[in-house]
Scaffold this active site. Structure first.
Site, PDB file in Angstrom:
ATOM      1  N   SER A  22       0.831  -1.212   0.000  1.00 38.36           N
ATOM      2  CA  SER A  22       0.000   0.000   0.000  1.00 38.36           C
ATOM      3  C   SER A  22       0.866   1.263   0.000  1.00 38.36           C
ATOM      4  O   SER A  22       1.878   1.347   0.699  1.00 38.36           O
ATOM      5  CB  SER A  22      -0.896   0.002   1.237  1.00 38.36           C
ATOM      6  OG  SER A  22      -1.554   1.234   1.345  1.00 38.36           O
ATOM      7  N   LYS A  74     -14.211  -3.218   1.434  1.00 40.92           N
ATOM      8  CA  LYS A  74     -14.903  -1.934   1.223  1.00 40.92           C
ATOM      9  C   LYS A  74     -16.426  -2.065   1.269  1.00 40.92           C
ATOM     10  O   LYS A  74     -17.107  -1.188   1.792  1.00 40.92           O
ATOM     11  CB  LYS A  74     -14.500  -1.326  -0.128  1.00 40.92           C
ATOM     12  CG  LYS A  74     -13.128  -0.680  -0.131  1.00 40.92           C
ATOM     13  CD  LYS A  74     -12.883   0.006  -1.473  1.00 40.92           C
ATOM     14  CE  LYS A  74     -11.524   0.642  -1.529  1.00 40.92           C
ATOM     15  NZ  LYS A  74     -11.301   1.382  -2.788  1.00 40.92           N
ATOM     16  N   ASP A 110     -13.258   7.951  -2.630  1.00 33.73           N
ATOM     17  CA  ASP A 110     -12.696   7.590  -3.946  1.00 33.73           C
ATOM     18  C   ASP A 110     -13.288   8.454  -5.072  1.00 33.73           C
ATOM     19  O   ASP A 110     -12.562   8.970  -5.921  1.00 33.73           O
ATOM     20  CB  ASP A 110     -12.967   6.113  -4.259  1.00 33.73           C
ATOM     21  CG  ASP A 110     -11.985   5.176  -3.567  1.00 33.73           C
ATOM     22  OD1 ASP A 110     -10.870   5.612  -3.238  1.00 33.73           O
ATOM     23  OD2 ASP A 110     -12.347   3.999  -3.369  1.00 33.73           O
ATOM     24  N   ALA A 139     -14.846   0.739  -7.541  1.00 36.08           N
ATOM     25  CA  ALA A 139     -14.276   2.014  -7.966  1.00 36.08           C
ATOM     26  C   ALA A 139     -15.165   2.689  -9.008  1.00 36.08           C
ATOM     27  O   ALA A 139     -15.364   3.914  -8.981  1.00 36.08           O
ATOM     28  CB  ALA A 139     -12.872   1.786  -8.534  1.00 36.08           C
ATOM     29  N   TYR A 231      -2.544   3.022 -11.118  1.00 31.31           N
ATOM     30  CA  TYR A 231      -1.476   3.979 -10.786  1.00 31.31           C
ATOM     31  C   TYR A 231      -0.129   3.318 -10.540  1.00 31.31           C
ATOM     32  O   TYR A 231       0.823   3.985 -10.178  1.00 31.31           O
ATOM     33  CB  TYR A 231      -1.856   4.818  -9.566  1.00 31.31           C
ATOM     34  CG  TYR A 231      -2.361   3.987  -8.404  1.00 31.31           C
ATOM     35  CD1 TYR A 231      -1.487   3.306  -7.568  1.00 31.31           C
ATOM     36  CD2 TYR A 231      -3.722   3.862  -8.187  1.00 31.31           C
ATOM     37  CE1 TYR A 231      -1.961   2.531  -6.531  1.00 31.31           C
ATOM     38  CE2 TYR A 231      -4.210   3.089  -7.147  1.00 31.31           C
ATOM     39  CZ  TYR A 231      -3.319   2.430  -6.327  1.00 31.31           C
ATOM     40  OH  TYR A 231      -3.804   1.650  -5.307  1.00 31.31           O
TER      41      TYR A 231
HETATM   42  P1  NAP Z   1     -13.615  -4.585  -8.595  1.00 34.48           P
HETATM   43  O1  NAP Z   1     -14.661  -4.168  -7.636  1.00 34.48           O
HETATM   44  O2  NAP Z   1     -13.037  -5.963  -8.496  1.00 34.48           O
HETATM   45  O3  NAP Z   1     -14.190  -4.356 -10.076  1.00 34.48           O
HETATM   46  C1  NAP Z   1     -13.410  -4.653 -11.195  1.00 34.48           C
HETATM   47  C2  NAP Z   1     -14.176  -4.306 -12.475  1.00 34.48           C
HETATM   48  O4  NAP Z   1     -13.284  -4.503 -13.558  1.00 34.48           O
HETATM   49  C3  NAP Z   1     -15.391  -5.171 -12.743  1.00 34.48           C
HETATM   50  O5  NAP Z   1     -16.367  -4.399 -13.390  1.00 34.48           O
HETATM   51  C4  NAP Z   1     -14.837  -6.247 -13.685  1.00 34.48           C
HETATM   52  O6  NAP Z   1     -15.782  -6.750 -14.598  1.00 34.48           O
HETATM   53  C5  NAP Z   1     -13.837  -5.446 -14.468  1.00 34.48           C
HETATM   54  N1  NAP Z   1     -12.758  -6.278 -14.990  1.00 34.48           N
HETATM   55  C6  NAP Z   1     -11.868  -6.985 -14.250  1.00 34.48           C
HETATM   56  N2  NAP Z   1     -11.021  -7.623 -15.070  1.00 34.48           N
HETATM   57  C7  NAP Z   1     -11.399  -7.339 -16.343  1.00 34.48           C
HETATM   58  C8  NAP Z   1     -10.931  -7.711 -17.613  1.00 34.48           C
HETATM   59  N3  NAP Z   1      -9.867  -8.512 -17.753  1.00 34.48           N
HETATM   60  N4  NAP Z   1     -11.564  -7.236 -18.709  1.00 34.48           N
HETATM   61  C9  NAP Z   1     -12.629  -6.408 -18.577  1.00 34.48           C
HETATM   62  N5  NAP Z   1     -13.136  -6.013 -17.383  1.00 34.48           N
HETATM   63  C10 NAP Z   1     -12.525  -6.474 -16.288  1.00 34.48           C
HETATM   64  O7  NAP Z   1     -12.343  -3.613  -8.495  1.00 34.48           O
HETATM   65  P2  NAP Z   1     -12.337  -2.080  -8.026  1.00 34.48           P
HETATM   66  O8  NAP Z   1     -12.130  -2.012  -6.557  1.00 34.48           O
HETATM   67  O9  NAP Z   1     -13.502  -1.416  -8.624  1.00 34.48           O
HETATM   68  O10 NAP Z   1     -10.960  -1.551  -8.680  1.00 34.48           O
HETATM   69  C11 NAP Z   1     -10.846  -1.396 -10.089  1.00 34.48           C
HETATM   70  C12 NAP Z   1      -9.507  -0.724 -10.416  1.00 34.48           C
HETATM   71  O11 NAP Z   1      -9.495   0.601  -9.895  1.00 34.48           O
HETATM   72  C13 NAP Z   1      -8.289  -1.412  -9.803  1.00 34.48           C
HETATM   73  O12 NAP Z   1      -7.240  -1.362 -10.737  1.00 34.48           O
HETATM   74  C14 NAP Z   1      -7.948  -0.541  -8.614  1.00 34.48           C
HETATM   75  O13 NAP Z   1      -6.558  -0.601  -8.263  1.00 34.48           O
HETATM   76  C15 NAP Z   1      -8.310   0.825  -9.161  1.00 34.48           C
HETATM   77  N6  NAP Z   1      -8.585   1.815  -8.107  1.00 34.48           N
HETATM   78  C16 NAP Z   1      -7.837   2.939  -8.100  1.00 34.48           C
HETATM   79  C17 NAP Z   1      -8.061   3.906  -7.137  1.00 34.48           C
HETATM   80  C18 NAP Z   1      -7.219   5.155  -7.129  1.00 34.48           C
HETATM   81  O14 NAP Z   1      -7.247   5.871  -6.125  1.00 34.48           O
HETATM   82  N7  NAP Z   1      -6.510   5.467  -8.203  1.00 34.48           N
HETATM   83  C19 NAP Z   1      -9.065   3.719  -6.179  1.00 34.48           C
HETATM   84  C20 NAP Z   1      -9.833   2.547  -6.219  1.00 34.48           C
HETATM   85  C21 NAP Z   1      -9.571   1.587  -7.200  1.00 34.48           C
HETATM   86  P3  NAP Z   1     -16.813  -7.933 -14.198  1.00 34.48           P
HETATM   87  O15 NAP Z   1     -17.906  -7.261 -13.423  1.00 34.48           O
HETATM   88  O16 NAP Z   1     -17.240  -8.439 -15.507  1.00 34.48           O
HETATM   89  O17 NAP Z   1     -16.032  -8.918 -13.378  1.00 34.48           O
END
Ligand code: NAP
Length: 298
Positions: A22, A74, A110, A139, A231
């Protein structure tokens, strides 16, 4: 600057599984030193999901100002909070908890973090704009909530599992009075993406160095803003495509910094101590640069 840990030091931390990589401790502790806060931010990594309730009981009686929550807790954290702010309830996820006399008050910073990052790095404001979010997870939900609250004109949730996009849209429609909000499968999203002013990648596609873009890169054009929440890599495929097309490409570090800064602003309960976003960004950037190639930082 900064106070040495002593008998009155207050605690903050990141609760998740795992939290080994982290960036939050680096950003938060740099900010506390700068603000001369007598706080320390620690990793709260659990080994078993079942331990969450016991850890929260301990946090309630320890001198915590608050804590952040990351994967996989979360969503579950919502049910453990005594109060939940509207944006977190709408998003269905809590990433920041304020500890107030043993009470746990849940927030989601977020989405607001993303909005602040876009304002800072792209001078973008969502009101009236056409926005596409790729992904329908936590996210994406937080981002969609923030855009609805900012009165975006249209928000499309594009996901490979369209049912998940539909569920998110159903949840947000009651709040989306000024915003048209629609679910789309990725295969039917070309026109939407071409017409968008802002495209946000909220999938993990890009976290591995050789991950392809989550959308066909030919759909991206200049005059668009493309933001990737990822990131931990220098430039993801979708950001490279955006830059090549003459669009404005924005990485996820700014969102990460702003969501952390907003947590500090909540915990410090005063407008006098706005968290030092530039310093936090430098601290996070240095940690990303120092990480081994391919190391995933959450
Ligand atoms: P999550 O709840 O697991 O959701 C992931 C999403 O991505 C789902 O809609 C999933 O689709 C889709 N997905 C996963 N693998 C895929 C693939 N190979 N092809 C197409 N779609 C795919 O994850 P999350 O917590 O929302 O996080 C998502 C991303 O945001 C991560 O990379 C995380 O590190 C980043 N993030 C960044 C910040 C920041 O501050 N910059 C904050 C939060 C999260 P399905 O529904 O079809 O499974």
């Amino acid at each position: 600057m900064g106070k040495p840990i002593n008998g009155r030091t207050r605690l903050a931390g990141i609760l998740g599984m795992p939290v080994d990589h982290s960036l939050s401790p680096v950003m938060h502790n740099a900010a506390y030193r700068e603000l001369d806060f007598d706080w320390v931010y620690i990793p709260l990594g659990l080994n078993h999901e079942d331990d969450l309730a016991r850890v929260l009981r301990a946090i309630r009686v320890l001198p915590f100002v608050g804590f952040n929550v990351t994967m996989p807790f979360k969503q579950e954290m919502l049910t453990h909070c005594d109060e939940v702010a509207m944006a977190a309830r709408m998003a269905g996820a809590v990433n920041t908890v304020h500890c107030v006399d043993g009470h746990l008050v849940g927030y989601n910073t977020d989405g607001r973090g993303l909005v602040e990052s876009l304002a800072e790095e792209a001078r973008f404001t969502s009101a009236g704009e056409n926005i596409t979010i790729i992904g329908a997870g936590g996210a994406a939900g937080a981002a969609a909530v923030a855009f609805v609250l900012e009165k975006a004109g249209r928000v499309a949730i594009v996901n490979r599992t369209v049912e998940r996009a539909e569920e998110l849209v159903e949840r947000l429609i009651p709040y989306a009075r000024s915003t048209e909000i629609v679910p789309l499968h990725i295969s039917e999203a070309e026109e939407q993406i071409r017409d968008s002013r802002l495209l946000v990648n909220a999938t993990p596609m890009g976290m591995a160095q050789d991950d392809p873009s989550p959308v066909p890169v030919s759909w991206i054009s200049r005059n668009q803003i493309v933001c990737d929440m990822v990131y931990n890599v220098r430039e993801t495929a979708v950001l490279k495509a955006a830059r090549d097309a003459g669009a404005l490409a924005i990485g996820g570090l700014g969102m990460l910094v702003h969501q952390a800064a907003l947590a500090i602003d909540i915990w410090s309960e005063t407008a006098h101590h706005k968290a030092p976003r530039d310093l936090m960004r430098s601290a996070a950037q240095a940690a990303v640069s120092a990480a081994r190639p391919g190391e995933v930082i959450e």
